[in-house]
Design a protein around this motif. Structure first.
Motif, short mmCIF file in Angstrom:
data_model
loop_
_atom_site.label_atom_id
_atom_site.label_comp_id
_atom_site.label_asym_id
_atom_site.label_seq_id
_atom_site.Cartn_x
_atom_site.Cartn_y
_atom_site.Cartn_z
N THR A 33 25.37 54.98 -9.71
CA THR A 33 25.63 54.20 -10.91
C THR A 33 25.24 55.03 -12.11
O THR A 33 24.24 55.75 -12.08
N SER A 34 26.02 54.96 -13.17
CA SER A 34 25.75 55.76 -14.36
C SER A 34 26.06 54.94 -15.60
O SER A 34 26.95 54.07 -15.60
N PHE A 35 25.32 55.22 -16.65
CA PHE A 35 25.53 54.58 -17.95
C PHE A 35 26.64 55.30 -18.70
O PHE A 35 26.65 56.53 -18.79
N PHE A 73 28.64 50.27 -21.04
CA PHE A 73 29.33 50.19 -19.76
C PHE A 73 28.49 50.84 -18.67
O PHE A 73 27.76 51.80 -18.92
N LYS A 74 28.63 50.29 -17.49
CA LYS A 74 28.01 50.89 -16.30
C LYS A 74 29.12 51.18 -15.30
O LYS A 74 29.96 50.32 -15.02
N LYS A 75 29.09 52.38 -14.75
CA LYS A 75 30.08 52.81 -13.77
C LYS A 75 29.43 52.84 -12.39
O LYS A 75 28.39 53.48 -12.21
N VAL A 76 30.03 52.17 -11.43
CA VAL A 76 29.54 52.13 -10.06
C VAL A 76 30.61 52.74 -9.15
O VAL A 76 31.75 52.28 -9.14
N TYR A 77 30.22 53.77 -8.40
CA TYR A 77 31.21 54.52 -7.62
C TYR A 77 30.52 55.22 -6.46
O TYR A 77 29.29 55.34 -6.42
N PHE A 78 31.32 55.70 -5.51
CA PHE A 78 30.80 56.49 -4.40
C PHE A 78 30.93 57.96 -4.74
O PHE A 78 32.01 58.45 -5.04
N GLU A 127 17.78 51.59 -18.53
CA GLU A 127 16.98 51.59 -19.76
C GLU A 127 17.75 52.24 -20.91
O GLU A 127 17.68 51.77 -22.05
N GLN A 128 18.49 53.30 -20.61
CA GLN A 128 19.29 53.94 -21.65
C GLN A 128 20.40 53.00 -22.11
O GLN A 128 20.71 52.92 -23.30
N GLN A 132 15.15 45.99 -25.75
CA GLN A 132 15.12 46.84 -24.56
C GLN A 132 13.93 46.52 -23.66
O GLN A 132 14.07 46.40 -22.45
N SER A 133 12.76 46.38 -24.25
CA SER A 133 11.55 46.15 -23.46
C SER A 133 11.58 44.79 -22.77
O SER A 133 11.12 44.66 -21.63
#
Length: 322
Positions: free
Chosen positions: A159-161, A145-150, A132-133, A79-80
């Motif tokens: 954007t959210s994890f 997964f990462k979600k990218v949305y309006f 980071e999470q 992670q670091s």
């Protein structure tokens, strides 16, 4: 008569919506059951982090319950190091000019880089904490997964994890683009759902009280963090956002002869799991696209390529050493 980006659930009968919701929830449960062994392995792997001190009575009272910290050290080290690579001090976005270099292209690339770095570091305040999470969960589970949305309520790109346990894919899928169905399991309060209803994104229907929920993975998270579930402390609803190919009555794919072809096309169906009420149905392709190319909102990160859809993590690789 509906516009392309309309909520199609507003044009369908309640009986049709109820039947559709029942079928989709059944498919979702089947998808979740198909990866039950993966979830069981992940839960056992969380114990190997050694984050909880316990007094053992097996195989005898007072037996040692210490785990070697090799797994935890490897996760923290990854992670670091990874966050410094993907989020350097100069900003996470770099640009590359293709073709012949000109002053106009160079100035344009600088504008794009400066603006995107401004968005990710100043406007999108959730970007780095969510990353980071993600980088902590990724080496453990093997996939994240990462979600990218309006976001209409915030009026900007967000954007959210999305942890792997909240992202369920149909059995046999090899990647997101070819998957016939995948589901993002979200937890929303009644107030959050009401905001989206007032904004016109969800149907204005009553969903009642939030049912109690608890998965094996969530129970393990609570155990490691020293928390316990109380029915009064968590009033969140489970909302299923299902990206699925469907052949909806009244919105079928039509051939050159004007007759329905029976081909399933991509939609995003959002429903509340407890009441099985459909909140929205929206087309998941661009207007005028005759190929019905599915729009992607999720990015799949893999720690190590696995044998199927999900990747291998450190739990699978060195968990036994702990």
């Amino acid at each position: 008569t509906s516009e392309h980006d309309s909520n199609l659930a507003a044009f369908m009968d309640d009986s049709e919506l109820q039947s559709l919701a029942s079928n989709l929830v059944g498919d979702f449960e089947g998808d979740k059951d198909s990866r039950s062994e993966w979830a069981e392995t992940y839960v056992k792997g969380l114990d190997l982090l050694g984050l909880k001190i316990e007094d053992r009575t097996s195989p005898w009272p007072g037996a040692c319950g210490v785990f070697h910290p090799i797994l935890t050290e490897a996760v923290i080290r990854f992670q670091s190091q990874a966050i410094m690579e993907v989020f350097p001090s100069s900003g996470p976005v770099k640009t590359k000019i293709l073709g012949k270099m000109t002053d106009e292209k160079e100035k344009q690339s600088l504008r794009v880089r400066y603006y995107m770095n401004y968005m990710l570091t100043e406007r999108m305040t959730e970007y780095r904490p969510e990353m980071e999470q993600l980088l902590f969960s990724l080496p453990l589970a093997g996939s994240a997964f990462k979600k990218v949305y309006f976001d209409a309520t915030m009026d900007r790109i967000c954007t959210s994890f999305v942890p792997a346990e909240d992202f369920i894919v149909s059995y046999g899928a090899s990647d997101l683009r070819s998957a016939e169905r995948y589901t993002h399991m979200m937890r929303k309060t009644a107030n959050e759902i009401r905001k989206l209803q007032v904004a016109g994104l969800y149907r204005d229907v009553k969903i009642g009280n939030a049912p109690s929920f608890d998965t094996d993975i969530q129970e393990k998270y609570d155990e490691l963090e020293g928390e316990s579930y109380s029915g009064d402390s968590d009033t969140r609803h489970i909302v299923l956002e299902m990206h699925v190919d469907l052949d909806l009555d009244g919105f079928e794919d039509v051939g050159q002869d004007g007759e329905p072809t029976g081909i399933k096309i991509p939609y995003i169906v959002t429903l509340e799991e407890g009441t099985r009420k459909v909140l929205s149905i929206r087309r998941n392709f661009k207007e005028g696209d005759s190929n019905y190319t599915k729009q992607e909102y999720f990015v799949h990160f893999k720690f190590l390529q696995g044998l199927g859809f999900y990747g291998f993590g450190l739990v699978h690789l060195i968990g036994g050493l702990s």
